[in-house]
Design an enzyme around this catalytic site. Structure first.
Site, PDB file in Angstrom:
ATOM      1  N   ASN A   1       0.870  -1.176   0.000  1.00  0.00           N
ATOM      2  CA  ASN A   1       0.000   0.000   0.000  1.00  0.00           C
ATOM      3  C   ASN A   1       0.910   1.230   0.000  1.00  0.00           C
ATOM      4  O   ASN A   1       1.482   1.573   1.022  1.00  0.00           O
ATOM      5  CB  ASN A   1      -0.884  -0.046   1.256  1.00  0.00           C
ATOM      6  CG  ASN A   1      -1.729   1.205   1.413  1.00  0.00           C
ATOM      7  OD1 ASN A   1      -1.808   2.040   0.509  1.00  0.00           O
ATOM      8  ND2 ASN A   1      -2.373   1.330   2.566  1.00  0.00           N
TER       9      ASN A   1
ATOM     10  N   LYS B   1       0.124   4.228  -0.324  1.00  0.00           N
ATOM     11  CA  LYS B   1      -0.524   5.423   0.257  1.00  0.00           C
ATOM     12  C   LYS B   1      -0.290   6.633  -0.654  1.00  0.00           C
ATOM     13  O   LYS B   1      -0.177   6.467  -1.872  1.00  0.00           O
ATOM     14  CB  LYS B   1      -0.057   5.642   1.697  1.00  0.00           C
ATOM     15  CG  LYS B   1      -0.229   4.365   2.542  1.00  0.00           C
ATOM     16  CD  LYS B   1      -0.090   4.565   4.015  1.00  0.00           C
ATOM     17  CE  LYS B   1      -0.287   3.223   4.719  1.00  0.00           C
ATOM     18  NZ  LYS B   1      -0.226   3.319   6.179  1.00  0.00           N
TER      19      LYS B   1
ATOM     20  N   HIS C   1      -9.597   0.931   4.745  1.00  0.00           N
ATOM     21  CA  HIS C   1      -8.352   1.185   5.461  1.00  0.00           C
ATOM     22  C   HIS C   1      -8.639   2.150   6.620  1.00  0.00           C
ATOM     23  O   HIS C   1      -9.444   3.065   6.488  1.00  0.00           O
ATOM     24  CB  HIS C   1      -7.304   1.782   4.509  1.00  0.00           C
ATOM     25  CG  HIS C   1      -5.941   1.784   5.124  1.00  0.00           C
ATOM     26  ND1 HIS C   1      -5.549   2.739   6.028  1.00  0.00           N
ATOM     27  CD2 HIS C   1      -4.897   0.933   5.004  1.00  0.00           C
ATOM     28  CE1 HIS C   1      -4.316   2.470   6.425  1.00  0.00           C
ATOM     29  NE2 HIS C   1      -3.894   1.370   5.819  1.00  0.00           N
TER      30      HIS C   1
ATOM     31  N   GLU D   1      -7.073   4.573   7.744  1.00  0.00           N
ATOM     32  CA  GLU D   1      -6.863   5.989   7.446  1.00  0.00           C
ATOM     33  C   GLU D   1      -8.085   6.580   6.753  1.00  0.00           C
ATOM     34  O   GLU D   1      -8.449   7.737   6.983  1.00  0.00           O
ATOM     35  CB  GLU D   1      -5.589   6.159   6.591  1.00  0.00           C
ATOM     36  CG  GLU D   1      -4.331   5.918   7.437  1.00  0.00           C
ATOM     37  CD  GLU D   1      -3.120   5.413   6.672  1.00  0.00           C
ATOM     38  OE1 GLU D   1      -3.099   5.495   5.431  1.00  0.00           O
ATOM     39  OE2 GLU D   1      -2.184   4.917   7.334  1.00  0.00           O
TER      40      GLU D   1
ATOM     41  N   GLU E   1      -5.718  -5.153  10.398  1.00  0.00           N
ATOM     42  CA  GLU E   1      -4.716  -4.123  10.643  1.00  0.00           C
ATOM     43  C   GLU E   1      -5.046  -3.397  11.943  1.00  0.00           C
ATOM     44  O   GLU E   1      -5.873  -2.478  11.946  1.00  0.00           O
ATOM     45  CB  GLU E   1      -4.702  -3.113   9.496  1.00  0.00           C
ATOM     46  CG  GLU E   1      -4.355  -3.721   8.159  1.00  0.00           C
ATOM     47  CD  GLU E   1      -3.701  -2.690   7.238  1.00  0.00           C
ATOM     48  OE1 GLU E   1      -2.598  -2.966   6.758  1.00  0.00           O
ATOM     49  OE2 GLU E   1      -4.281  -1.611   7.024  1.00  0.00           O
TER      50      GLU E   1
ATOM     51  N   GLY F   1       2.066   2.110  10.834  1.00  0.00           N
ATOM     52  CA  GLY F   1       3.013   3.209  10.705  1.00  0.00           C
ATOM     53  C   GLY F   1       3.655   3.627  12.019  1.00  0.00           C
ATOM     54  O   GLY F   1       4.294   4.664  12.115  1.00  0.00           O
TER      55      GLY F   1
ATOM     56  N   SER G   1       3.093  -2.248  10.451  1.00  0.00           N
ATOM     57  CA  SER G   1       4.532  -2.306  10.722  1.00  0.00           C
ATOM     58  C   SER G   1       5.148  -3.673  10.413  1.00  0.00           C
ATOM     59  O   SER G   1       6.054  -4.136  11.113  1.00  0.00           O
ATOM     60  CB  SER G   1       4.831  -1.883  12.162  1.00  0.00           C
ATOM     61  OG  SER G   1       4.394  -0.556  12.374  1.00  0.00           O
TER      62      SER G   1
HETATM   63  P1  PGA Z   1       2.601   0.140   7.717  1.00  0.00           P
HETATM   64  O1  PGA Z   1       1.156   0.345   7.040  1.00  0.00           O
HETATM   65  O2  PGA Z   1       3.134  -1.147   7.160  1.00  0.00           O
HETATM   66  O3  PGA Z   1       3.401   1.325   7.306  1.00  0.00           O
HETATM   67  O4  PGA Z   1       2.369   0.067   9.191  1.00  0.00           O
HETATM   68  C1  PGA Z   1       0.305  -0.719   6.827  1.00  0.00           C
HETATM   69  C2  PGA Z   1      -0.962  -0.214   6.187  1.00  0.00           C
HETATM   70  O5  PGA Z   1      -1.396   0.892   6.520  1.00  0.00           O
HETATM   71  O6  PGA Z   1      -1.565  -0.893   5.324  1.00  0.00           O
END
Ligand code: PGA
Length: 255
Positions: free
Chosen positions: A10, A12, A99, A101, A171, A177, A217
């Site tokens: 992803n 982003k 997601h 976010e 997740e 993140g 992460s």
């Molecule tokens: P990250 O993000 O691996 O940077 O923690 C995962 C995601 O948001 O899909």
């Protein structure tokens, strides 16, 4: 029961057009040379890269392409939005939906996401549907309930045939993140719960064939122990998907 292993990136809102194409080329080349298992590799890029990386993907045949969002309507006066059929028309196969976010910063609710899942499936896009609890929900012990509700309201209106085109990604919001990964045991506990919830709703066969990804992460040092868990079938990778070496090393866990 066999099910597909998937490692999905992803990106982003990162990378300009050229940077995205160059990263994708690296990933596709490394995948061609180094990935020898049956795992599927997916890159979910910003919209601007989609049509070009689909063409690059055709030459290596090892990486699939997805978007990170679609609008819930078919078409029309929604300035600035992109529809499922538009994404599908450039050859993308997947779309990330739900997601955290999008849920947190764009107010996406389970009811809205249910509509996005409908329109994605209608246009032959496979949703990578994300679920997961916040830090507060984990600490209060309510996380199973939160995840069950996200499933019930976001995807359980699909019949078994349509549901078989959905990939789920657990997740935990507190792990995205942040560098804080769920321990393999914590992740497995939730994945087992998800599979049990699927079994109750769709039966053992559908539940056994559903790909359940872990995200938050995930990196080359922790991927192997996470993916070794019985109910973890791959990962949704944010930060580490922006580095070709790291992303491919994660995918190679399934070699
Ligand atoms: P990250 O993000 O691996 O940077 O923690 C995962 C995601 O948001 O899909």
């Amino acid at each position: 029961m066999s099910r597909k292993n998937i490692v999905a990136g992803n990106w982003k809102m990162n990378l300009n057009y050229e940077e995205g194409l160059s990263l994708f080329s690296e990933i596709a080349n490394m995948a061609k040379d180094e990935v020898i298992g049956h795992q599927e590799i997916v890159v979910c890029s910003p919209f601007i890269h989609l049509s070009s990386i689909v063409k690059l993907a055709e030459t290596s045949n090892k990486v699939s392409v997805g978007a990170q969002n679609i609008h819930q309507a078919e078409a029309g006066a929604y300035t600035g939005e992109i529809s499922a059929s538009q994404v599908r028309s450039v050859g993308a196969e997947y779309v990330i939906l739900g997601h955290s976010e999008r849920r947190a910063y764009f107010g996406e609710t389970d009811a809205l996401l249910a509509q996005k899942v409908d329109v994605a499936l209608k246009h032959q896009l496979k949703p990578i549907f994300c679920i997961g609890e916040t830090k507060e929900e984990r600490e209060s012990g309510r996380f199973f309930e939160v995840i069950k509700t996200q499933l019930e309201q976001g995807v359980f209106h699909q019949d078994a045939t349509d549901f078989s085109n959905i990939v789920l990604a657990y997740e935990p919001v507190w792990a995205i993140g942040t560098g804080l990964t769920a321990s393999p045991e914590q992740a497995q506990e939730v994945h087992a719960f998800i599979r049990e919830t699927l079994t109750q709703h769709y039966g053992e066969q559908v539940a056994g064939q559903t790909t359940l990804l872990y995200g938050g992460s995930c990196n080359p040092s922790n991927a192997a122990t996470l993916f070794a868990q019985k109910d973890i079938d791959g990962g949704l990778i944010g930060g580490a998907s922006l580095k070709s070496r790291d992303f491919i090393d994660i995918a190679k866990v399934f070699n």
